[in-house]
Enzyme design. Structure first.
Site, PDB file in Angstrom:
ATOM      1  N   VAL A  52       0.808  -1.226   0.000  1.00 17.59           N
ATOM      2  CA  VAL A  52       0.000   0.000   0.000  1.00 17.59           C
ATOM      3  C   VAL A  52       0.840   1.275   0.000  1.00 17.59           C
ATOM      4  O   VAL A  52       0.285   2.368  -0.104  1.00 17.59           O
ATOM      5  CB  VAL A  52      -0.958   0.038   1.211  1.00 17.59           C
ATOM      6  CG1 VAL A  52      -2.035  -1.016   1.070  1.00 17.59           C
ATOM      7  CG2 VAL A  52      -0.202  -0.109   2.528  1.00 17.59           C
ATOM      8  N   TYR A  53       2.142   1.162   0.103  1.00 18.15           N
ATOM      9  CA  TYR A  53       2.966   2.369   0.055  1.00 18.15           C
ATOM     10  C   TYR A  53       2.874   2.962  -1.348  1.00 18.15           C
ATOM     11  O   TYR A  53       3.250   2.319  -2.332  1.00 18.15           O
ATOM     12  CB  TYR A  53       4.423   2.058   0.392  1.00 18.15           C
ATOM     13  CG  TYR A  53       4.676   1.653   1.833  1.00 18.15           C
ATOM     14  CD1 TYR A  53       3.683   1.707   2.791  1.00 18.15           C
ATOM     15  CD2 TYR A  53       5.938   1.194   2.234  1.00 18.15           C
ATOM     16  CE1 TYR A  53       3.924   1.330   4.103  1.00 18.15           C
ATOM     17  CE2 TYR A  53       6.184   0.824   3.554  1.00 18.15           C
ATOM     18  CZ  TYR A  53       5.171   0.883   4.474  1.00 18.15           C
ATOM     19  OH  TYR A  53       5.412   0.512   5.776  1.00 18.15           O
ATOM     20  N   ALA A  54       2.365   4.185  -1.423  1.00 17.41           N
ATOM     21  CA  ALA A  54       2.143   4.865  -2.712  1.00 17.41           C
ATOM     22  C   ALA A  54       1.291   4.004  -3.641  1.00 17.41           C
ATOM     23  O   ALA A  54       1.505   3.983  -4.853  1.00 17.41           O
ATOM     24  CB  ALA A  54       3.461   5.244  -3.375  1.00 17.41           C
ATOM     25  N   GLY A  56       1.288   0.898  -4.176  1.00 13.63           N
ATOM     26  CA  GLY A  56       2.122  -0.044  -4.927  1.00 13.63           C
ATOM     27  C   GLY A  56       3.316   0.612  -5.584  1.00 13.63           C
ATOM     28  O   GLY A  56       4.216  -0.080  -6.079  1.00 13.63           O
TER      29      GLY A  56
END
Length: 326
Positions: A52-54, A56
């Site tokens: 979920v960071y950015a 993907g």
């Protein structure tokens, strides 16, 4: 850089890890490349990310840099799954979602396996044994070499780790990732004792108190800091109160006495806490990362550690510790 075993496993990781929370969002490809190269040149191996960071983007960016910049075999890549962008359900650790998320992570990363795959948070809407079965499948299929959890409280961690140890064919948990710093010592109540007893390594996130322990906020909130940005200000705000100010002041005094920076003292403190394997560093650029990596040469004197312990000590009440005098 010194390396340590991750819990009771045979996996060795650098005792400082590189976090990628801002990659693909605030940190572009050039700065990310500079950070990864700086980290690798310093002997670092553990790189932590999440699906979920950015949305993907962090995994995708890391995947672009592997091989062209740093050999895949030199890195211990850790990622997470289970957080979902759904206002009605923040976490989904169902077997179907987790395994689909892992396949998507591998595609973005451009690799056949991750070294450490972690459940991002506890999901009360999914039976825990179903969640843990996804970890077993990931390892047995070769898509993950080791597995762990993140943001599990004490009873959740103990239940999950014990379940994995209780039956044949299950993969023992290797680690737990939790926020831990001089400004956030809540894990010492139950999570650290559980991890130590069950043989799990601890990977502290936000080891610099979301940037506050660098001392940059002592005179106010700099415009170019996380606390000064619209997106990250709510993330930093809880650590800008009077209690945090007293801890940061004590940290600055200790740093002055040792002729080092508050950042180095705060990072050395959490790096060498019992049970800790590797704090995860989040930096905006290679210069910031280099400053943090310089802590490798620092070991705090016992009296400094004790003074910092005292000034930042959390209030433990029944039944967490000895309560025979109550």
């Amino acid at each position: 850089m010194e390396h340590r075993h991750l819990g009771r496993t045979g996996l060795r990781v650098s005792r400082l890890g590189l976090g990628t929370l801002t990659w693909g969002r605030d940190t572009g490809e050039r700065d990310a490349a500079d950070q990864l190269k700086t980290f690798w040149n310093a002997g670092g191996s553990l790189v932590d990310t999440a699906d979920v960071y950015a949305d993907g983007g962090a995994e995708y960016l890391l995947g672009r840099l592997i091989e062209d910049l740093v050999p895949r075999s030199d890195l211990v890549i850790a990622t997470k799954a289970g957080s979902v962008p759904d206002p009605d359900r923040r976490f989904d650790t169902s077997r179907g979602h987790l395994l689909s998320a892992l396949d998507a992570s591998l595609q973005r990363l451009g690799t056949d396996y991750v070294d450490l795959w972690q459940v991002h948070a506890f999901d009360p809407g999914t039976p825990l044994d179903e969640t843990l079965q996804a970890l077993d499948i990931a390892v047995s299929s070769g898509r993950a070499r080791y597995v762990g959890v993140s943001n599990f409280c004490g009873w959740q961690l103990a239940k999950a780790a014990t379940w994995q140890l209780a039956g044949p064919g299950r993969t023992a948990l290797a680690s737990t990732q939790m926020e831990y710093s001089l400004l956030q010592r809540g894990v010492e109540r139950e999570v650290l004792p559980a991890a130590t007893d069950l043989g799990l390594g601890v990977l502290p996130s936000s080891p610099l108190g979301r940037g506050v322990l660098t001392g940059k906020y002592r005179a106010g909130v700099p415009q170019d800091s996380r606390g000064g940005s619209e997106d990250m200000a709510p993330f930093v705000a809880p650590y800008l109160d009077d209690t945090a100010g007293l801890i940061v002041d004590a940290l600055a005094i200790a740093a002055d006495g040792l002729a080092v920076s508050p950042l180095q003292v705060a990072l050395a403190w959490v790096r060498d806490r019992p049970g800790v394997t590797a704090p995860l560093l989040g930096a905006r650029n290679a210069q910031q990362l280099t400053a943090a990596l310089s802590v490798e040469a620092l070991t705090l004197p016992e009296e400094i550690c004790q003074a910092l312990d005292d000034v930042s000590a959390p209030l433990h009440r029944y039944p967490d510790h000895d309560w025979s005098t109550l």
